[in-house]
Design an enzyme around this catalytic site. Structure first.
Site, PDB file in Angstrom:
ATOM      1  N   TYR A   1       6.847   1.764   3.076  1.00 34.88           N
ATOM      2  CA  TYR A   1       7.852   2.910   2.211  1.00 34.88           C
ATOM      3  C   TYR A   1       7.335   4.423   2.392  1.00 34.88           C
ATOM      4  CZ  TYR A   1       4.532   4.164  -1.617  1.00 34.88           C
ATOM      5  OH  TYR A   1       3.298   4.551  -2.564  1.00 34.88           O
ATOM      6  N   ARG A   2       6.101   4.363   3.012  1.00 35.64           N
ATOM      7  CA  ARG A   2       5.223   5.906   2.957  1.00 35.64           C
ATOM      8  C   ARG A   2       4.126   5.806   3.933  1.00 35.64           C
ATOM      9  NH1 ARG A   2       2.286   7.732  -2.616  1.00 35.64           N
ATOM     10  NH2 ARG A   2       1.657  10.028  -1.803  1.00 35.64           N
TER      11      ARG A   2
ATOM     12  N   TYR B   1      -3.075   9.897   3.382  1.00 35.48           N
ATOM     13  CA  TYR B   1      -1.845  10.150   3.863  1.00 35.48           C
ATOM     14  C   TYR B   1      -1.916  11.279   4.805  1.00 35.48           C
ATOM     15  CZ  TYR B   1       0.316   6.321   0.956  1.00 35.48           C
ATOM     16  OH  TYR B   1       0.411   5.215   0.452  1.00 35.48           O
TER      17      TYR B   1
END
Ligand SMILES: Cc1cc2nc3c(=O)[nH]c(=O)nc-3n(C[C@H](O)[C@H](O)[C@H](O)COP(=O)(O)OP(=O)(O)OC[C@H]3O[C@@H](n4cnc5c(N)ncnc54)[C@H](O)[C@@H]3O)c2cc1C
Length: 534
Positions: free
Chosen positions: A491-492, A114
């Site tokens: 969601y992310r 991420y």
């Protein structure tokens, strides 16, 4: 209860076998001049000491490393600073406000896939909270803990073991090096019944952009002993506002810890065909919704599992994406089906013995084989999931980044859907189509949380090849857009795609976040661009 880190340990901790994103390319934020940045560095050194401010390319290098595609070097930070106390955090925010220098807070900075310690927009300094690593309290009776951001899952687990406290932690699959605070703030998940980390968080201390300290829930009541016991306090519930956002720096967090159950039994269900994906969800959802199965059900595709412990070239030498036939052959040789679903039962020997036949009866109808330690002893994948589902620590899944080449490229794409079989059939087909177009593999899993599915697609690529990095970036963006067109939003997401994903959640949602941001942080000093909030 704290670990003393020296400067070198912090540097190496951030440098786990990944490539830099090009520190030379880092540029200052538009709000600050070169002279202003030099003044920031000097002022910060006066707060934390010269050894804890990193602003030259060599010392900053570990902070520029990331697995996600960053073909235009837009995300490398311009500096990093490591405070040791809440007062130092307050002093650093004051400097940031004075010079308009944005700061990107991280707890342990292991947000792998991420963005790690890179930021959503150029010119940010990493506010690295690793040195704030005290376990402030563990209450064995209530099953609660209060910790600082730099505490790792390993540290918490060791503390419980050393003090003979019969509580379990709940970990993401790279638990040893990551932090409960950082993981929870990005709304991460684990695999025991306490796997939805935000649900099992209770009470935060937050330094607001103006330096004031907010304690959520019961935390601002003098003399309370319920800060880690009651989540909501009175009035609006604030905690969620500080997750996936840029409204404050979290400096303490309360957690609920699961009492170690007298008995625990892990299971795997083996399904032979890719096409079984729909019926697995239809079978598991009722068991999950009724809490007969109390933990997240992880449906692992065989290709994802093979990528943990193999190089791609061991399994596939053809052109383009790996074929289902090749995956099936390798999976079979390793005791795996095309989908392998992991869950566990927790309780006493008697309660497990009572529930197991009900669960087996329901699963049998889906055509899956239900397997336990008796059949799977020695199988490394079974062992891996059996470890995770009791909150055990493992770094085995990092092997994924060695699947292709030597560059360590990984970007998680995580669209959400309702837990219905038809959704998995549609999502799997679309993911395979888009990944296939770019020559990447469908290495994915589904997690049935409660009533929702997280489709966790690992886009694995070779980051040492600039052409492949560019292709991975394009492929990722196409997945975001085309899944979004069908109502499947993430969601992310990683730092390169935060703005893109936030657009899918609509103008009203974005304006609301922007209004809050402007009111709380008028100089935009905390993590501009996080979750698309500027
Ligand atoms: C192989 C592999 C498997 C993984 N498995 C999982 C998994 O099972 N579950 C899962 O959830 N993730 C998983 N991840 C993703 C990620 O590595 C973990 O979520 C990890 O816990 C995040 O890193 P961290 O704990 O160091 O958080 P950090 O990197 O410190 O923080 C994450 C983000 O939260 C914000 N933040 C952090 N601290 C603060 C603060 N104090 N104040 C304000 N904002 C803050 C920042 O935006 C930061 O970028 C996996 C990654 C890999 C490579």
């Amino acid at each position: 209860m704290s670990f003393n880190l020296d400067r070198r340990e912090v540097l190496t901790a951030g440098a786990i076998g990944v490539l830099g994103t090009g520190v030379q390319a880092a540029r200052l934020a538009p709000s600050i001049s070169k002279a202003g940045f030099a003044a920031v560095v000097k002022a910060m050194q006066a707060v934390v000491g010269a050894d804890w401010v990193f602003a030259d390319p060599d010392s900053l290098h570990p902070y520029t490393k990331s697995y996600v595609p960053d073909p235009h070097h837009a995300h490398a930070p311009v500096g990093a600073v490591c405070p040791e106390t809440v007062e130092q955090v307050q002093a650093l925010l004051k400097i940031a406000n004075q010079y308009k220098q944005p700061l990107w807070p991280v707890s342990t900075g292991k947000n792998m896939g991420y963005g790690m310690t890179t930021a959503a927009t150029p010119g940010q300094m990493i506010l690295d909270l690793k040195r704030m690593n005290r376990i402030l309290e563990v209450d064995p009776d209530l099953g609660t803990a209060l910790i600082e951001p730099g505490v790792t899952y390993q540290q918490l687990s060791d503390y419980l073991a050393e003090n003979n406290i019969p509580l379990w932690i709940d970990v993401p699959t790279i638990g040893p090096i990551a932090s409960p605070v950082g993981n929870t703030l990005d709304r991460g998940v684990g695999y025991t019944p306490y796997g939805d980390h935000l649900t099992f968080q209770c009470g935060m201390e937050v330094v607001l952009p103006n330096g004031e300290i907010l304690r959520t829930g019961m935390g601002s009541i003098k003399g309370t002993n319920a800060w880690q016991a009651f989540k909501y306090g009175y009035g609006p519930v604030h905690d969620g506002l500080f997750t996936q956002s840029n409204f404050g720096v979290v400096t303490k967090m309360g957690l609920w810890l699961m009492p170690k159950p007298p008995a625990y039994k892990p299971f795997m269900i083996r399904h032979p065909e890719m096409g079984d994906v729909g019926k697995i969800v239809e079978t598991m959802r009722p068991l999950r919704v009724a809490s007969l199965i109390p933990n997240v059900n992880l449906m692992m595709s065989a290709a994802y599992q093979l990528a943990m412990f193999n190089r791609r070239s061991d399994v596939w030498s053809g052109e383009g994406s790996i074929s289902d036939e090749a995956v099936k052959k390798a999976a079979k040789a390793n005791g795996l089906g095309m989908w392998n679903t992991y869950f566990a039962l927790y309780g006493t020997e008697q309660s497990i013995a009572a529930i197991e036949p009900i669960v087996r009866g329901a699963i049998g109808a889906s055509g899956g084989e239900v397997l336990t330690e008796a059949e799977m002893s020695g199988n490394p994948w079974f062992h891996h999931h059996a470890t995770l589902m009791r909150g055990g620590l493992s770094l085995e899944e990092i092997g994924l980044v060695r699947w292709k080449g030597n560059g360590g490229g990984l970007a998680w794409f995580a669209p959400v859907a309702a837990a219905k079989g038809s959704e998995t059939v549609g999502q799997t087909a679309l993911a395979k189509e888009i990944l296939g177009k770019y020559g990447f593999d469908y290495t994915a899993a589904y997690a049935i949380g409660w009533r929702e599915l997280h489709h966790i697609i690992a886009l694995l690529y070779d980051k040492s090849d600039p052409a492949e990095e560019l292709k991975a970036d394009q492929c990722y963006r196409e997945m975001v857009v085309r899944f979004g067109e069908k109502g499947w939003a993430s969601y992310r997401t990683g730092v390169p795609s935060m703005a893109l994903v936030s657009q899918q959640y609509g103008q009203v949602n974005r304006d609301f976040n922007k209004t809050l941001k402007h009111a709380i942080d008028p100089n935009h000093i905390i993590a501009p661009g996080k979750s698309g909030i500027v």
